[in-house]
Design a protein around this motif. Sequence first.
Motif, mmCIF file in Angstrom:
data_model
loop_
_atom_site.group_PDB
_atom_site.id
_atom_site.type_symbol
_atom_site.label_atom_id
_atom_site.label_comp_id
_atom_site.label_asym_id
_atom_site.label_seq_id
_atom_site.Cartn_x
_atom_site.Cartn_y
_atom_site.Cartn_z
ATOM 1 N N TYR A 135 -11.851 3.137 3.413
ATOM 2 C CA TYR A 135 -11.455 1.663 3.502
ATOM 3 C C TYR A 135 -10.564 0.553 2.337
ATOM 4 O O TYR A 135 -11.705 1.374 1.366
ATOM 5 C CB TYR A 135 -12.064 0.565 4.582
ATOM 6 C CG TYR A 135 -12.657 0.981 5.713
ATOM 7 C CD1 TYR A 135 -11.561 1.211 7.062
ATOM 8 C CD2 TYR A 135 -13.759 1.816 6.038
ATOM 9 C CE1 TYR A 135 -12.314 1.327 8.099
ATOM 10 C CE2 TYR A 135 -14.245 2.583 7.216
ATOM 11 C CZ TYR A 135 -13.610 1.640 8.628
ATOM 12 O OH TYR A 135 -13.232 2.403 9.490
ATOM 13 N N VAL A 136 -9.737 0.562 2.585
ATOM 14 C CA VAL A 136 -9.266 -1.102 1.568
ATOM 15 C C VAL A 136 -9.844 -1.988 2.155
ATOM 16 O O VAL A 136 -10.560 -2.728 0.741
ATOM 17 C CB VAL A 136 -7.906 -0.818 1.251
ATOM 18 C CG1 VAL A 136 -7.809 -0.199 0.706
ATOM 19 C CG2 VAL A 136 -6.956 -1.053 1.997
ATOM 20 N N HIS A 137 -10.444 -2.656 3.132
ATOM 21 C CA HIS A 137 -10.818 -3.802 3.668
ATOM 22 C C HIS A 137 -11.109 -2.721 5.044
ATOM 23 O O HIS A 137 -10.465 -2.959 5.831
ATOM 24 C CB HIS A 137 -9.888 -4.235 3.418
ATOM 25 C CG HIS A 137 -10.630 -5.626 4.614
ATOM 26 N ND1 HIS A 137 -11.780 -6.942 3.905
ATOM 27 C CD2 HIS A 137 -10.308 -6.752 6.220
ATOM 28 C CE1 HIS A 137 -11.743 -7.741 5.162
ATOM 29 N NE2 HIS A 137 -11.434 -7.228 6.087
ATOM 30 N N ARG A 138 -13.080 -3.607 4.890
ATOM 31 C CA ARG A 138 -13.612 -3.488 6.488
ATOM 32 C C ARG A 138 -13.412 -4.143 7.326
ATOM 33 O O ARG A 138 -14.531 -5.230 6.997
ATOM 34 C CB ARG A 138 -14.433 -2.314 5.920
ATOM 35 C CG ARG A 138 -15.600 -1.688 7.938
ATOM 36 C CD ARG A 138 -16.372 -0.971 7.316
ATOM 37 N NE ARG A 138 -16.925 -0.174 8.944
ATOM 38 C CZ ARG A 138 -16.896 0.800 8.839
ATOM 39 N NH1 ARG A 138 -16.931 1.347 8.169
ATOM 40 N NH2 ARG A 138 -17.524 1.357 10.026
ATOM 41 N N TYR A 180 1.462 5.125 0.490
ATOM 42 C CA TYR A 180 1.104 6.031 2.283
ATOM 43 C C TYR A 180 2.177 7.140 1.505
ATOM 44 O O TYR A 180 2.867 7.128 1.519
ATOM 45 C CB TYR A 180 1.351 5.581 2.810
ATOM 46 C CG TYR A 180 1.229 6.424 4.360
ATOM 47 C CD1 TYR A 180 -0.138 6.958 4.599
ATOM 48 C CD2 TYR A 180 2.023 7.484 4.476
ATOM 49 C CE1 TYR A 180 -0.355 7.539 5.281
ATOM 50 C CE2 TYR A 180 2.141 8.242 5.933
ATOM 51 C CZ TYR A 180 0.399 8.404 5.957
ATOM 52 O OH TYR A 180 0.058 9.337 7.034
ATOM 53 N N TRP A 230 0.707 -1.294 -0.018
ATOM 54 C CA TRP A 230 -0.163 -0.677 -0.237
ATOM 55 C C TRP A 230 1.487 1.122 0.101
ATOM 56 O O TRP A 230 1.696 0.913 0.968
ATOM 57 C CB TRP A 230 -0.863 0.044 1.324
ATOM 58 C CG TRP A 230 -2.113 0.505 1.511
ATOM 59 C CD1 TRP A 230 -2.985 1.138 0.833
ATOM 60 C CD2 TRP A 230 -1.995 1.811 2.431
ATOM 61 N NE1 TRP A 230 -3.703 2.067 0.457
ATOM 62 C CE2 TRP A 230 -3.083 2.742 2.166
ATOM 63 C CE3 TRP A 230 -1.179 2.066 3.727
ATOM 64 C CZ2 TRP A 230 -4.158 3.754 2.847
ATOM 65 C CZ3 TRP A 230 -1.644 3.845 4.353
ATOM 66 C CH2 TRP A 230 -3.009 4.061 3.553
ATOM 67 N N GLY A 281 -6.701 1.341 6.012
ATOM 68 C CA GLY A 281 -7.296 2.064 5.066
ATOM 69 C C GLY A 281 -7.086 3.194 5.924
ATOM 70 O O GLY A 281 -5.359 3.608 6.766
ATOM 71 N N TRP A 282 -7.595 3.961 6.109
ATOM 72 C CA TRP A 282 -7.344 5.508 6.349
ATOM 73 C C TRP A 282 -7.405 6.481 7.848
ATOM 74 O O TRP A 282 -9.089 5.659 7.048
ATOM 75 C CB TRP A 282 -6.452 6.290 5.545
ATOM 76 C CG TRP A 282 -7.159 6.426 4.394
ATOM 77 C CD1 TRP A 282 -7.941 7.727 4.301
ATOM 78 C CD2 TRP A 282 -7.418 5.590 3.389
ATOM 79 N NE1 TRP A 282 -8.425 7.342 3.508
ATOM 80 C CE2 TRP A 282 -8.493 6.547 2.643
ATOM 81 C CE3 TRP A 282 -7.603 4.432 3.011
ATOM 82 C CZ2 TRP A 282 -9.222 6.412 1.382
ATOM 83 C CZ3 TRP A 282 -8.216 3.920 1.473
ATOM 84 C CH2 TRP A 282 -8.862 5.106 1.154
#
Length: 89
Positions: A60-63, A15, A13, A43-44
């Motif tokens: 989120y990329v995955h919640r 950043y 990922w 996520g962030w």
Amino acid sequence: MHDRTRFELLWNWTYRFEAYTPASKRKLGYYALPLLWRDRVIGWANLAVKNGVLLADFGYVHRPNDRGFKRELEAELSRMQLFLPNVKR
């Protein structure tokens, strides 16, 4: 993030600290902080204080879909409210 290259290698990922990026070109937000849950970056979060109220915006990329995540996220936001001097209690 001290070592962005290592972060990207570990978490797959990219950043970037975007505070100095013009608002129209930001992808995640002014001061997006990575969210780590268990062994994944999911996520962030962007946190801000406005009129004494802590505002939290998440991406989120995955919640995670479990009660533990929600409970711990709420607990962390409570701790952040205590930490920040301008938040009304």
